[in-house]
Scaffold this motif. Structure first.
Motif, PDB file in Angstrom:
ATOM      1  N   LYS A 101      17.799  10.343 -25.403  1.00  0.00           N
ATOM      2  CA  LYS A 101      18.402  10.397 -24.073  1.00  0.00           C
ATOM      3  C   LYS A 101      19.913  10.249 -24.180  1.00  0.00           C
ATOM      4  O   LYS A 101      20.416   9.470 -24.997  1.00  0.00           O
ATOM      5  N   PRO A 102      20.671  10.996 -23.369  1.00  0.00           N
ATOM      6  CA  PRO A 102      22.133  10.852 -23.416  1.00  0.00           C
ATOM      7  C   PRO A 102      22.564   9.465 -22.944  1.00  0.00           C
ATOM      8  O   PRO A 102      22.017   8.926 -21.978  1.00  0.00           O
ATOM      9  N   GLN A 103      23.508   8.904 -23.646  1.00  0.00           N
ATOM     10  CA  GLN A 103      24.001   7.578 -23.305  1.00  0.00           C
ATOM     11  C   GLN A 103      24.895   7.644 -22.064  1.00  0.00           C
ATOM     12  O   GLN A 103      25.767   8.514 -21.962  1.00  0.00           O
ATOM     13  N   LYS A 104      24.646   6.731 -21.130  1.00  0.00           N
ATOM     14  CA  LYS A 104      25.476   6.675 -19.939  1.00  0.00           C
ATOM     15  C   LYS A 104      26.841   6.076 -20.277  1.00  0.00           C
ATOM     16  O   LYS A 104      26.946   5.183 -21.110  1.00  0.00           O
ATOM     17  N   LYS A 105      27.843   6.594 -19.632  1.00  0.00           N
ATOM     18  CA  LYS A 105      29.185   6.068 -19.845  1.00  0.00           C
ATOM     19  C   LYS A 105      29.306   4.691 -19.203  1.00  0.00           C
ATOM     20  O   LYS A 105      28.949   4.506 -18.039  1.00  0.00           O
ATOM     21  N   VAL A 106      29.776   3.754 -19.963  1.00  0.00           N
ATOM     22  CA  VAL A 106      29.942   2.399 -19.463  1.00  0.00           C
ATOM     23  C   VAL A 106      31.232   2.326 -18.656  1.00  0.00           C
ATOM     24  O   VAL A 106      32.295   2.768 -19.119  1.00  0.00           O
ATOM     25  N   TYR A 107      31.108   1.801 -17.442  1.00  0.00           N
ATOM     26  CA  TYR A 107      32.284   1.692 -16.584  1.00  0.00           C
ATOM     27  C   TYR A 107      33.225   0.619 -17.121  1.00  0.00           C
ATOM     28  O   TYR A 107      32.823  -0.522 -17.352  1.00  0.00           O
ATOM     29  N   LYS A 108      34.457   1.005 -17.338  1.00  0.00           N
ATOM     30  CA  LYS A 108      35.489   0.073 -17.797  1.00  0.00           C
ATOM     31  C   LYS A 108      36.552  -0.050 -16.711  1.00  0.00           C
ATOM     32  O   LYS A 108      37.305   0.895 -16.476  1.00  0.00           O
ATOM     33  N   PRO A 109      36.585  -1.179 -16.025  1.00  0.00           N
ATOM     34  CA  PRO A 109      37.583  -1.323 -14.949  1.00  0.00           C
ATOM     35  C   PRO A 109      39.000  -1.340 -15.505  1.00  0.00           C
ATOM     36  O   PRO A 109      39.251  -1.813 -16.621  1.00  0.00           O
ATOM     37  N   LYS A 110      39.896  -0.813 -14.721  1.00  0.00           N
ATOM     38  CA  LYS A 110      41.295  -0.815 -15.120  1.00  0.00           C
ATOM     39  C   LYS A 110      41.851  -2.241 -15.041  1.00  0.00           C
ATOM     40  O   LYS A 110      41.401  -3.051 -14.229  1.00  0.00           O
ATOM     41  N   ILE A 141      42.817   3.178  -1.084  1.00  0.00           N
ATOM     42  CA  ILE A 141      41.967   3.126  -2.270  1.00  0.00           C
ATOM     43  C   ILE A 141      41.187   4.425  -2.392  1.00  0.00           C
ATOM     44  O   ILE A 141      41.136   5.228  -1.461  1.00  0.00           O
ATOM     45  N   GLY A 142      40.560   4.640  -3.548  1.00  0.00           N
ATOM     46  CA  GLY A 142      39.756   5.835  -3.749  1.00  0.00           C
ATOM     47  C   GLY A 142      38.517   5.827  -2.876  1.00  0.00           C
ATOM     48  O   GLY A 142      38.018   4.770  -2.478  1.00  0.00           O
ATOM     49  N   PRO A 143      37.980   7.001  -2.556  1.00  0.00           N
ATOM     50  CA  PRO A 143      36.761   7.060  -1.736  1.00  0.00           C
ATOM     51  C   PRO A 143      35.586   6.378  -2.425  1.00  0.00           C
ATOM     52  O   PRO A 143      35.408   6.492  -3.638  1.00  0.00           O
ATOM     53  N   TYR A 144      34.790   5.645  -1.657  1.00  0.00           N
ATOM     54  CA  TYR A 144      33.574   4.973  -2.123  1.00  0.00           C
ATOM     55  C   TYR A 144      33.858   3.980  -3.253  1.00  0.00           C
ATOM     56  O   TYR A 144      33.062   3.823  -4.179  1.00  0.00           O
ATOM     57  N   THR A 145      34.989   3.305  -3.191  1.00  0.00           N
ATOM     58  CA  THR A 145      35.316   2.280  -4.189  1.00  0.00           C
ATOM     59  C   THR A 145      35.760   0.998  -3.485  1.00  0.00           C
ATOM     60  O   THR A 145      36.926   0.606  -3.573  1.00  0.00           O
ATOM     61  N   PRO A 146      34.853   0.333  -2.770  1.00  0.00           N
ATOM     62  CA  PRO A 146      35.254  -0.895  -2.063  1.00  0.00           C
ATOM     63  C   PRO A 146      35.690  -2.004  -3.006  1.00  0.00           C
ATOM     64  O   PRO A 146      36.384  -2.926  -2.589  1.00  0.00           O
ATOM     65  N   ARG A 147      35.324  -1.912  -4.306  1.00  0.00           N
ATOM     66  CA  ARG A 147      35.747  -2.945  -5.262  1.00  0.00           C
ATOM     67  C   ARG A 147      37.263  -2.963  -5.434  1.00  0.00           C
ATOM     68  O   ARG A 147      37.822  -3.975  -5.844  1.00  0.00           O
ATOM     69  N   HIS A 148      37.930  -1.844  -5.124  1.00  0.00           N
ATOM     70  CA  HIS A 148      39.389  -1.820  -5.226  1.00  0.00           C
ATOM     71  C   HIS A 148      40.034  -2.661  -4.130  1.00  0.00           C
ATOM     72  O   HIS A 148      41.210  -3.024  -4.237  1.00  0.00           O
ATOM     73  N   ASN A 149      39.292  -2.922  -3.080  1.00  0.00           N
ATOM     74  CA  ASN A 149      39.747  -3.835  -2.026  1.00  0.00           C
ATOM     75  C   ASN A 149      38.972  -5.143  -2.155  1.00  0.00           C
ATOM     76  O   ASN A 149      38.520  -5.719  -1.167  1.00  0.00           O
ATOM     77  N   GLY A 150      38.836  -5.617  -3.381  1.00  0.00           N
ATOM     78  CA  GLY A 150      37.915  -6.693  -3.680  1.00  0.00           C
ATOM     79  C   GLY A 150      38.207  -8.005  -3.000  1.00  0.00           C
ATOM     80  O   GLY A 150      37.290  -8.742  -2.634  1.00  0.00           O
TER      81      GLY A 150
END
Length: 298
Positions: A102-111, A228-237
């Motif tokens: 199975k293809p490995q999912k890209k791990v999200y790395k926060p900036k 902030i970017g669309p659908y990224t409420p974590r940027h307004n954390g």
């Protein structure tokens, strides 16, 4: 095991309240070491319907010659060569033999987060809808919203109650925020919000480029707006996290009978929340942290 070996299975059965068959089972396995008593795998060594070595060799050869072949096409070609297994069975054995992993999912790395260096450098603004369970009496059929502004440096918040979530309410709230922070010696340089229509039209499907009243007011006051970017409420954390605390400490314990009652209770909660100690501030409250790091001009 040692007791059973020394005094017999009967005494061990009575002493430890275990059946003799149970003790005999472990005695047959015991060889003097604790490793012999460890749990063993119950997986069967073979299955009558498992893939034969000829079928596995066919799969390896086909995948080696056609590494980019899709699974359905691979299954159809295998059937022409005498392969009788189902498609789901082919999927399982491909993963088991690691022929098509199975293809490995890209791990999200926060900036890396940009730390603020002074009060007012950036203020986050967001809107919270008052839960229906909190509204009783006259307020049961009313729409109540909470506008929230939080300074990223000191976590000092300003809350205000409104009856609607609109660009006019956002404009009025912005003027109130600027006045509130100015009285405490804070000049706002940047305001960060999401892309709600109460703040901006930049994601409007009507392709309108008309500025909202909120954006016009910010330009008039010389405040830079950041969306902030669309659908990224974590940027307004920070403001989102404060809303979670509002839900836990305020809305889950209160009832509002009218808009004026909601506004009065919200103002009292704002005063209390700004005096609660916070771990990011070294267990100081926003009011104490601001007093310790700035000079007040009130």
């Amino acid at each position: 095991m040692k007791f059973a070996l020394l005094y017999g299975v009967g005494k061990a059965s009575r002493k430890y309240n275990r059946a003799r068959s149970y003790i005999y089972f472990w005695l047959n396995r015991y060889d003097g070491s604790l490793d012999s008593l460890a749990c063993r795998s119950r997986r069967p060594h073979f299955h009558p319907n498992q893939h034969t070595e000829e079928e596995k060799t066919l799969l390896r050869n086909m995948c080696k010659r056609n590494p980019k072949l899709g699974r359905v096409e691979l299954w159809c070609r295998l059937r022409k060569r005498g392969y009788t297994r189902t498609l789901s069975g082919l999927y399982r054995v491909l993963h088991k033999l690691d022929l098509q992993p199975k293809p490995q999912k890209k791990v999200y790395k926060p900036k890396p987060y940009q730390q603020m260096t002074f009060p007012g450098e950036r203020v986050q603004i967001d809107v919270k809808i008052v839960p229906r369970a909190c509204k009783v009496g006259e307020a049961a059929n009313e729409r109540l919203v909470q506008y929230t502004a939080i300074d990223e440096y000191s976590r000092l918040r300003y809350l205000k109650a409104y009856k609607e979530q609109s660009t006019d309410s956002s404009r009025d709230f912005l003027l109130s925020v600027v006045s509130y922070y100015h009285k405490r010696g804070i000049e706002i340089h940047c305001i960060q919000t999401d892309n709600g229509f109460e703040f901006t039209n930049r994601l409007n499907s009507m392709q309108t480029h008309k500025l909202t009243a909120f954006e016009v007011t910010a330009q008039t006051l010389g405040i830079r707006l950041k969306f902030i970017g669309p659908y990224t409420p974590r940027h307004n954390g920070k403001v989102e996290r404060s809303h979670r605390e509002d839900q836990k400490r305020f809305y889950s314990q209160r009832k509002f009978y009218s808009f004026s009652d909601f506004a009065r209770q919200l103002a009292a909660w704002q005063s209390r929340s700004n005096k609660l100690p916070m771990r990011p501030l070294g267990f100081l409250s926003p009011v104490e942290y601001l007093r310790a790091h700035t000079v007040q001009h009130v």
